[in-house]
Enzyme design. Sequence first.
Site, PDB file in Angstrom:
ATOM      1  CB  CYS A  33      66.165  -4.141  39.833  1.00 11.45           C
ATOM      2  SG  CYS A  33      67.001  -4.489  38.616  1.00 11.45           S
ATOM      3  CG  HIS A  86      63.458   1.297  37.918  1.00  9.89           C
ATOM      4  ND1 HIS A  86      62.893   0.317  38.593  1.00  9.89           N
ATOM      5  CD2 HIS A  86      62.716   1.558  36.894  1.00  9.89           C
ATOM      6  CE1 HIS A  86      61.765  -0.084  37.814  1.00  9.89           C
ATOM      7  NE2 HIS A  86      61.663   0.818  36.631  1.00  9.89           N
ATOM      8  CG  ASN A  91      59.110   2.150  39.021  1.00  3.45           C
ATOM      9  OD1 ASN A  91      58.889   1.145  39.410  1.00  3.45           O
ATOM     10  ND2 ASN A  91      59.155   2.447  37.836  1.00  3.45           N
ATOM     11  CG  ASP A 123      57.880  -0.548  36.465  1.00  2.00           C
ATOM     12  OD1 ASP A 123      58.392  -1.984  36.410  1.00  2.00           O
ATOM     13  OD2 ASP A 123      58.552   0.108  36.073  1.00  2.00           O
TER      14      ASP A 123
HETATM   15 ZN    ZN Z   1      60.250   0.354  35.116  1.00  4.77          ZN
END
Ligand code: ZN
Length: 315
Positions: free
Chosen positions: A244, A213, A253, A15
Site C-alpha cells: 500500500c 488488499h 493484495n 500490482d
Molecule cells: Zn491493488
Amino acid sequence: MHKQKIHVNDVGVRDGFQIEKKLMPTETKILLIDALTATGLAKIEATSFVHPKFVPNMADAETVLRAITRREGVLITAITPNIKGMERAIAVHTAGGRIDEMNLFMSASETHNMANVKRSTSQSLADFAVMVPMAKAVGIKLNGCVSTSFGCPFEGSVPEYRAMMFAEKYLEIGFDGITFADTTGMANPVQVERMMTDAKRRFPGTEITLHFHNTRGMGLANVIAGIRAGITSYDSSIAGLGGCPFAPGATGNICTEDLVNMLDDMGFESGVDIDRLLAVAVKIPAIVGHEVPGQVMKAGKTMHLHPIPKKLYEA
Ligand code: ZN
C-alpha cells in the site's frame, strides 16, 4: 455435486512488482507469468502501460507481452491510466503481443484520483470515452476498475453511491466488465456484502470482479462476503505480493494460493492447481529479496498432513 466456479485472476506481476524498489529483470517476469499461466488461473495481469519515470518496473511492458507463452482459456490483461498508454498497448497488441483485456481505472474518491492519475474523475471518464472505442476497434476487451470503492486513504469513507455511479458510467461508455477495488485495504465484510448485493441488482449480466488488499487482515473475509453477494471473480497476487503506497510495510493484495486453498477447502471450483501454484509461490521471496505475506506456502495446504508423533504411542 455441481461445484460453483470462482474465477481467480493473478495481479502479482503488476500490482505486486510495481511497488518493489528492486528492478525486476524482464526475463524473471516472463518466466513467472508463464509459470502462473500453467496453473489454470482465469486471468493474469501482465503489465502496466504507465510512464517508466513513475513506475520503472513496468518499462518493459512491450517486451513482456511479446515473449510470454499463451494458453487457451487464460486471459492476459494489462492496465493503463491514460490515452498515451492505450496507444502503446494497441501498438504492441497489433504487433504480436496480444492483450486480451485492458483494465482502465479511476477512483471513486476525487482526491485519490487526483493524487493517483493527476485528473479529476470527469477528466478520467472523458479520456475513457476516447480509449474504449480505440481498444474495441482492435478486438481488446475492456474492464473498468473503480479504485477506492470501499474507502479512501485521504477522504476516509467514500459514499457508496459513488462506486455505483461510476460503474454505471463505465457501462454507458462501453466497458465489458467492472472491478470494484479496495485499493488501500479499507473494506470490511459487512460493507462488501451490502454493496455487492446492490451492484448485482443494478448490473445484472455484467462480469463483476472484486480486488482486495489484505492491508488490515480482512482480505479473505471480504472474499466470502463477495461470494455471498454472488460475485464470482477475484483479483489476488502470488505469495501476497504488493503493498500500500500510503502504508509502508503493509501487507499487499490478498494472496493467490491462500485464496485457492480456501476455495478448495470450501468446495468451490477455481480450476487452479494448488500444488503448481505453491511451487511458484515458494520461489517469490528469492525473486523479490524479502519475506512475503503468503501463509499456505509456509504452513502447507490444509490437507498436507503430518505423521503422528511417536510419543503418542509410547505413552
Ligand atoms: Zn491493488
